[in-house]
Write a protein that holds these residues in place. Structure first.
Motif, PDB file in Angstrom:
ATOM      1  N   ARG A  89      -6.842  -7.461   7.707  1.00  0.00           N
ATOM      2  CA  ARG A  89      -6.478  -8.646   7.123  1.00  0.00           C
ATOM      3  C   ARG A  89      -6.587  -8.144   5.353  1.00  0.00           C
ATOM      4  NH1 ARG A  89      -9.315 -12.724   9.905  1.00  0.00           N
ATOM      5  NH2 ARG A  89     -10.535 -11.883  10.681  1.00  0.00           N
ATOM      6  N   VAL A  90      -6.408  -7.283   4.831  1.00  0.00           N
ATOM      7  CA  VAL A  90      -7.266  -6.488   4.260  1.00  0.00           C
ATOM      8  C   VAL A  90      -6.139  -5.540   3.253  1.00  0.00           C
ATOM      9  CG1 VAL A  90      -9.650  -7.120   3.312  1.00  0.00           C
ATOM     10  CG2 VAL A  90      -8.841  -4.491   4.575  1.00  0.00           C
ATOM     11  N   VAL A  91      -4.655  -4.854   3.984  1.00  0.00           N
ATOM     12  CA  VAL A  91      -3.795  -4.040   3.006  1.00  0.00           C
ATOM     13  C   VAL A  91      -2.430  -4.770   3.349  1.00  0.00           C
ATOM     14  CG1 VAL A  91      -2.652  -2.116   3.819  1.00  0.00           C
ATOM     15  CG2 VAL A  91      -5.374  -2.680   3.750  1.00  0.00           C
ATOM     16  N   HIS A  92      -1.562  -4.694   2.635  1.00  0.00           N
ATOM     17  CA  HIS A  92      -0.026  -5.575   1.820  1.00  0.00           C
ATOM     18  C   HIS A  92       0.673  -4.474   2.237  1.00  0.00           C
ATOM     19  CE1 HIS A  92      -3.621  -8.666   1.295  1.00  0.00           C
ATOM     20  NE2 HIS A  92      -2.626  -9.412   1.838  1.00  0.00           N
ATOM     21  N   TYR A  93       1.454  -5.213   2.743  1.00  0.00           N
ATOM     22  CA  TYR A  93       3.042  -3.730   2.573  1.00  0.00           C
ATOM     23  C   TYR A  93       4.183  -5.238   2.303  1.00  0.00           C
ATOM     24  CZ  TYR A  93       0.750  -1.729   5.455  1.00  0.00           C
ATOM     25  OH  TYR A  93      -0.825  -0.795   5.862  1.00  0.00           O
ATOM     26  N   CYS A  94       5.072  -4.439   1.577  1.00  0.00           N
ATOM     27  CA  CYS A  94       6.748  -5.219   0.793  1.00  0.00           C
ATOM     28  C   CYS A  94       7.599  -5.385   2.105  1.00  0.00           C
ATOM     29  CB  CYS A  94       7.351  -4.470  -0.265  1.00  0.00           C
ATOM     30  SG  CYS A  94       7.971  -2.473   0.344  1.00  0.00           S
ATOM     31  N   ARG A  95       7.498  -4.686   2.956  1.00  0.00           N
ATOM     32  CA  ARG A  95       8.247  -4.763   4.461  1.00  0.00           C
ATOM     33  C   ARG A  95       7.935  -3.997   5.106  1.00  0.00           C
ATOM     34  NH1 ARG A  95      12.363  -0.913   2.198  1.00  0.00           N
ATOM     35  NH2 ARG A  95      11.643  -0.235   0.520  1.00  0.00           N
ATOM     36  N   ARG A  96       8.205  -3.889   7.033  1.00  0.00           N
ATOM     37  CA  ARG A  96       8.077  -3.981   7.955  1.00  0.00           C
ATOM     38  C   ARG A  96       8.342  -2.393   7.974  1.00  0.00           C
ATOM     39  NH1 ARG A  96       4.548  -7.005  10.638  1.00  0.00           N
ATOM     40  NH2 ARG A  96       5.272  -9.272   9.637  1.00  0.00           N
ATOM     41  N   VAL A  97       9.169  -1.725   7.143  1.00  0.00           N
ATOM     42  CA  VAL A  97       9.596  -0.285   7.217  1.00  0.00           C
ATOM     43  C   VAL A  97       7.514   0.324   6.374  1.00  0.00           C
ATOM     44  CG1 VAL A  97      11.199   1.754   6.746  1.00  0.00           C
ATOM     45  CG2 VAL A  97      11.789  -0.765   7.174  1.00  0.00           C
ATOM     46  N   HIS A  98       7.664   0.111   5.794  1.00  0.00           N
ATOM     47  CA  HIS A  98       6.447   0.914   4.965  1.00  0.00           C
ATOM     48  C   HIS A  98       4.993   0.513   6.097  1.00  0.00           C
ATOM     49  CE1 HIS A  98       8.186   1.283   0.158  1.00  0.00           C
ATOM     50  NE2 HIS A  98       8.746   1.928   1.100  1.00  0.00           N
ATOM     51  N   GLN A  99       4.885  -0.860   6.228  1.00  0.00           N
ATOM     52  CA  GLN A  99       4.090  -1.355   7.665  1.00  0.00           C
ATOM     53  C   GLN A  99       3.674   0.135   8.402  1.00  0.00           C
ATOM     54  OE1 GLN A  99       4.119  -4.781   8.854  1.00  0.00           O
ATOM     55  NE2 GLN A  99       1.315  -4.472   9.575  1.00  0.00           N
ATOM     56  N   TYR A 100       4.939   0.524   9.274  1.00  0.00           N
ATOM     57  CA  TYR A 100       5.212   1.176  10.009  1.00  0.00           C
ATOM     58  C   TYR A 100       4.963   2.816   9.322  1.00  0.00           C
ATOM     59  CZ  TYR A 100       7.413  -2.660  12.435  1.00  0.00           C
ATOM     60  OH  TYR A 100       8.097  -3.074  13.375  1.00  0.00           O
ATOM     61  N   ALA A 101       5.178   3.221   8.253  1.00  0.00           N
ATOM     62  CA  ALA A 101       5.703   4.295   7.687  1.00  0.00           C
ATOM     63  C   ALA A 101       3.733   4.969   7.466  1.00  0.00           C
ATOM     64  CB  ALA A 101       5.733   4.528   5.998  1.00  0.00           C
TER      65      ALA A 101
ATOM     66  N   SER B 268       1.261  -0.902   0.349  1.00  0.00           N
ATOM     67  CA  SER B 268       0.253  -0.259  -0.103  1.00  0.00           C
ATOM     68  C   SER B 268       0.660   1.342   0.358  1.00  0.00           C
ATOM     69  CB  SER B 268      -0.760   0.287   1.243  1.00  0.00           C
ATOM     70  OG  SER B 268      -1.980  -0.539   1.107  1.00  0.00           O
ATOM     71  N   VAL B 269       1.987   1.366   0.272  1.00  0.00           N
ATOM     72  CA  VAL B 269       2.900   2.451  -0.029  1.00  0.00           C
ATOM     73  C   VAL B 269       3.386   2.524  -1.508  1.00  0.00           C
ATOM     74  CG1 VAL B 269       5.055   3.285   1.231  1.00  0.00           C
ATOM     75  CG2 VAL B 269       3.395   2.390   2.593  1.00  0.00           C
ATOM     76  N   CYS B 270       4.101   1.351  -1.740  1.00  0.00           N
ATOM     77  CA  CYS B 270       5.525   1.459  -2.832  1.00  0.00           C
ATOM     78  C   CYS B 270       4.287   0.191  -4.273  1.00  0.00           C
ATOM     79  CB  CYS B 270       6.480   0.984  -2.730  1.00  0.00           C
ATOM     80  SG  CYS B 270       6.846  -0.505  -2.441  1.00  0.00           S
TER      81      CYS B 270
END
Ligand SMILES: [Zn+2]
Ligand SMILES: [Zn+2]
Length: 365
Positions: free
Chosen positions: A48-60, A34-36
């Motif tokens: 459970r319906v949003v995804h991230y490539c890595r933790r840094v983007h999840q935090y962001a 959802s960031v990049c």
């Protein structure tokens, strides 16, 4: 038996968890992070319906995402609780089995725990629809299809929400079959909808190029089916026009790499999947026929509700109006229906432009 018909109007009780947070206009459904937008391997454990490539983007993303994420989590927990209560029963006459697994007749809505359960689940759907990821749209649609299985009488008008979700997932054929079945049944045999006997959504692979008479001539025109079918036709029109333009410029033999480029950018999945479409000699008759059909659908919508097309072109705050009552032909009817289908339109490049062109023609004539 108790009569719960009064409760049909008690919309707020159906949706105790929902909220009128801003409508996010989407021009492209998010597939990955959802960031990049890279591969989203990490799934948010809350909604459970949003995804991230890595933790840094999840935090962001957390600050922006937190509010709706928590609401979905809470709504899902409330829904799970209602489901557990329903499963614990007893909710029906002896021998009727489990209301979630077995096909019960129409008094479903009269069973109070079932109504509470479906209301809680509807609240989850409304929140999922606020998130513009493929996973969220898929989850909302899965919920709706299963809720219609449990309550075909469809007191909550879920059949108005499903078409836009099918279209956002590029499931155009499934959308057309769904809309056609509901329009046909509602018009011709409304009793079949209530009863659990007979066939259900048994229209398969209906011809999306066929004349839209069913939708135009129906006694009570409903906006979302009309808007879904109009968009289906426009998607085909846009793609066939693109192919025709290339054929005119390149002659009868369109180079493979150009064919690939066009199908990769096709807005209608049917055209994208149809590799023979370049071999057909001339698409002009089909293009002209589609234009006529779209014109008829446009006019029918205009006749049914004059507020729809201006709002489709310039939605302003109609998408967040959340009106309570909606009479036929009113601005409130448009405001109720437009949010269900708007993102399917805005995610189709060029679709709203077709409507703008039609508006100009209407003004001239
Ligand atoms: Zn990322
Ligand atoms: Zn989340």
């Amino acid at each position: 038996m108790a009569d719960y018909s009064e409760d049909y109007r008690d919309y707020e009780r159906w949706n105790p968890y929902g909220d009128p947070s801003p409508f996010d206009v989407s021009t492209e459904l998010v597939d990955g992070c959802s960031v990049c937008d890279k591969d989203g391997l990490i799934r948010c454990a809350g909604c459970r319906v949003v995804h991230y490539c890595r933790r840094v983007h999840q935090y962001a993303h957390r600050k922006q995402h937190k509010s709706v994420c928590l609401k979905i989590k809470k709504a899902q927990e409330a829904c799970d609780k209602e489901e557990a209560e329903l499963r614990a029963g007893p909710n029906g006459p002896p021998g009727w089995g489990n209301p979630l697994e077995d096909r019960w007749p129409r008094l479903f809505w009269g069973i109070h725990p079932m109504r509470q359960y479906l209301s809680a689940r509807f609240a989850v759907v409304e929140l999922q629809m606020k998130i513009n990821t493929r996973a969220a749209v898929q989850a909302a649609l899965d919920n709706i299809i299963d809720m219609l299985r449990l309550r075909r009488g469809d007191d909550m008008w879920l059949r108005d929400i499903a078409p836009g979700l099918f279209l956002r997932l590029d499931r155009d054929q499934a959308c057309y079959d769904f809309v056609k079945w509901w329009t046909w049944r509602f018009d011709q045999r409304p009793k079949d909808i209530e009863g659990m006997g007979g066939s259900y959504t048994d229209i398969k692979n209906a011809d999306m190029f066929e004349a839209p008479d069913l939708f135009i001539n129906t006694a009570l025109p409903l906006l979302t089916p009309l808007l879904a079918v109009t968009l289906l036709k426009i998607r085909r029109l846009i793609d066939l026009q693109a192919i025709q333009r290339v054929k005119l410029e390149a002659g009868p033999y369109v180079p493979q790499e150009i064919q690939d480029l066009i199908t990769a950018h096709a807005v209608s999945p049917v055209v994208a999947a149809n590799r023979n479409i370049f071999q057909r000699q001339d698409h002009v008759p089909k293009i002209e026929e589609l234009k006529r059909q779209i014109r008829r659908l446009y006019d029918r919508v205009l006749e049914a509700n004059k507020y729809v097309w201006p709002a489709m072109v310039r939605p302003g705050n109609h998408l967040t109006a959340t009106p309570r009552y909606a009479g036929t032909g009113t601005i409130q009817e448009m405001q109720t229906n437009l949010p269900y289908i708007y993102n399917a339109w805005s995610e189709t490049p060029g679709a709203i432009g077709v409507i703008e062109e039609l508006q100009k023609c209407t003004v001239k004539s």
